[in-house]
Design a protein around this motif. Sequence first.
Motif, short mmCIF file in Angstrom:
data_model
loop_
_atom_site.label_atom_id
_atom_site.label_comp_id
_atom_site.label_asym_id
_atom_site.label_seq_id
_atom_site.Cartn_x
_atom_site.Cartn_y
_atom_site.Cartn_z
N LEU A 1 0.81 -1.21 0.00
CA LEU A 1 0.00 0.00 0.00
C LEU A 1 0.85 1.26 0.00
CD1 LEU A 1 -2.79 -1.10 2.52
CD2 LEU A 1 -2.96 -0.95 0.04
N GLY A 2 1.98 1.23 0.72
CA GLY A 2 2.87 2.39 0.73
C GLY A 2 3.46 2.66 -0.64
N ALA A 3 3.88 1.60 -1.34
CA ALA A 3 4.42 1.76 -2.69
C ALA A 3 3.34 2.25 -3.66
CB ALA A 3 5.02 0.45 -3.18
N THR A 4 2.13 1.68 -3.52
CA THR A 4 1.03 2.10 -4.39
C THR A 4 0.72 3.58 -4.20
OG1 THR A 4 0.08 -0.12 -4.29
CG2 THR A 4 -1.37 1.66 -5.03
N GLU A 5 0.78 4.05 -2.97
CA GLU A 5 0.52 5.48 -2.71
C GLU A 5 1.57 6.35 -3.40
OE1 GLU A 5 -0.63 8.60 0.83
OE2 GLU A 5 -0.44 6.47 1.27
N CYS A 6 2.82 5.92 -3.38
CA CYS A 6 3.87 6.67 -4.08
C CYS A 6 3.53 6.82 -5.56
CB CYS A 6 5.22 5.95 -3.94
SG CYS A 6 5.95 6.03 -2.30
N PHE A 7 3.11 5.72 -6.19
CA PHE A 7 2.82 5.77 -7.62
C PHE A 7 1.53 6.53 -7.92
CE2 PHE A 7 5.36 1.71 -7.36
CZ PHE A 7 6.49 2.25 -7.94
N LEU A 8 0.55 6.44 -7.03
CA LEU A 8 -0.69 7.21 -7.22
C LEU A 8 -0.42 8.71 -7.13
CD1 LEU A 8 -3.51 5.26 -5.32
CD2 LEU A 8 -3.42 5.80 -7.76
N LEU A 9 0.41 9.11 -6.19
CA LEU A 9 0.76 10.52 -6.06
C LEU A 9 1.52 11.01 -7.29
CD1 LEU A 9 1.80 10.70 -2.29
CD2 LEU A 9 -0.27 11.63 -3.34
N ALA A 10 2.35 10.13 -7.86
CA ALA A 10 3.06 10.48 -9.10
C ALA A 10 2.07 10.62 -10.25
CB ALA A 10 4.11 9.42 -9.42
N ALA A 11 1.09 9.72 -10.33
CA ALA A 11 0.07 9.80 -11.38
C ALA A 11 -0.75 11.08 -11.25
CB ALA A 11 -0.85 8.57 -11.32
N MET A 12 -1.05 11.47 -10.03
CA MET A 12 -1.80 12.70 -9.80
C MET A 12 -0.97 13.93 -10.19
SD MET A 12 -3.57 11.65 -6.17
CE MET A 12 -4.68 13.05 -6.01
N ALA A 13 0.34 13.86 -9.97
CA ALA A 13 1.22 14.97 -10.39
C ALA A 13 1.24 15.08 -11.90
CB ALA A 13 2.63 14.75 -9.85
N TYR A 14 1.29 13.93 -12.59
CA TYR A 14 1.24 13.94 -14.06
C TYR A 14 -0.07 14.53 -14.56
CZ TYR A 14 0.75 12.14 -18.82
OH TYR A 14 0.53 12.04 -20.17
N ASP A 15 -1.17 14.18 -13.89
CA ASP A 15 -2.48 14.72 -14.25
C ASP A 15 -2.49 16.24 -14.15
OD1 ASP A 15 -5.60 14.42 -14.46
OD2 ASP A 15 -5.25 15.66 -12.68
N ARG A 16 -1.91 16.79 -13.07
CA ARG A 16 -1.85 18.25 -12.90
C ARG A 16 -0.94 18.89 -13.95
NH1 ARG A 16 -5.63 20.29 -11.99
NH2 ARG A 16 -6.32 18.33 -12.91
N TYR A 17 0.15 18.19 -14.29
CA TYR A 17 1.07 18.71 -15.31
C TYR A 17 0.37 18.86 -16.66
CZ TYR A 17 4.26 17.95 -19.24
OH TYR A 17 4.89 18.02 -20.46
N VAL A 18 -0.37 17.82 -17.06
CA VAL A 18 -1.07 17.88 -18.35
C VAL A 18 -2.17 18.95 -18.31
CG1 VAL A 18 -2.45 16.60 -20.01
CG2 VAL A 18 -0.57 15.46 -18.84
N ALA A 19 -2.90 19.04 -17.18
CA ALA A 19 -3.99 20.00 -17.08
C ALA A 19 -3.51 21.44 -17.17
CB ALA A 19 -4.75 19.78 -15.77
N THR B 1 -5.05 24.68 -8.06
CA THR B 1 -5.54 23.35 -8.45
C THR B 1 -4.58 22.23 -8.04
OG1 THR B 1 -4.52 23.43 -10.65
CG2 THR B 1 -6.75 24.33 -10.42
N CYS B 2 -3.33 22.58 -7.74
CA CYS B 2 -2.37 21.54 -7.35
C CYS B 2 -1.77 21.78 -5.96
CB CYS B 2 -1.26 21.42 -8.39
SG CYS B 2 -0.42 22.94 -8.79
#
Length: 317
Positions: free
Chosen positions: A111-129, A244-245
């Motif tokens: 779960l800790g590793a998954t949270e790291c990757f989810l936070l990275a995915a959310m950062a990518y989402d903000r970058y594209v937006a 937004t971020c």
Amino acid sequence: MQPCDQNWTHITEFVMVGFAEVHEMRFLFFTLFLTMYLLTLVENLAIILVVGLDHRLRRPMYVFLTHLSCLEIWYTSVTVPKMLAGFIAGDGGKNISYAGCLSQLFIFTFLGATECFLLAAMAYDRYVAICMPLRYGALVSWGSCIRLSAACWLVGFLTPILPIYLMSRLTFCGPNVIDHFFCDASPLLALSCSDVTLKETADFLVSLAVLLTSSTVIAVSYGNIVWTLLRIRSAAERRKAFSTCAAHLTVVSLFYGTLFFMYVRTKVAPSINFNKVVSVFYSIVTPMLNPLIYSLRNKEVKGALGRTFSFRSWKGQ
């Protein structure tokens, strides 16, 4: 590593000390941690409910937020109930089987590793937006959002396989008392009678790979966001874009700050009590604060919470 004598027996059960140093105030700490745990459940369930009910939040950014809230509920539920049992159930509440201990460590790491990757995915989402708003619908579509979320969970699940396998190969023949409130890697390695060099090296490399990969994505995303914001002439537009971020950046700072401190090391930490305090922060306090941060720093989530839980909306139903 513990020395092993000729009359050793294989350990089948561990005893987690928890917070033995506050034994006289155990009911106070039990109430405090129980309150924090219940708040974590209620807050994250509220985020899931709001995103599911409010059609205005049915966008990729909030899909990731829902995954994060689900993860936070499981993340705390892996460790906190057992810790609470240790406060009030006597010595029996502190015992955990060998298999149960490894299972807890596996799930917690997953779960800790998954949270790291989810936070990275959310950062990518903000970058594209922010940096490529015209291509946002194409780059972060519902399909890509679902695939990216699934990839985060899959890679997170694969992360602890090698470390837990190596842990299962170690021999535990000495004391079985874990000076922690959950089965973390460092206090377990301190109890092993085997050579833990390979295990420590694997832990270091796996942790480093997870943290560097996810933090690099976050750093590059926010580097581009800052560069884009600096090119916006209007201060009001810059503030609006950054707002937004802001919540995500706050959550990232809290989570990664403690993780970098705790896990990117090759030796068992010399101050176990201090490690407990830091562990409480990232395993209990941070999951409780994250929904508050997102609801207070994000106008859309704040508005959706108000609409969902207002008396008017309940009357309408």
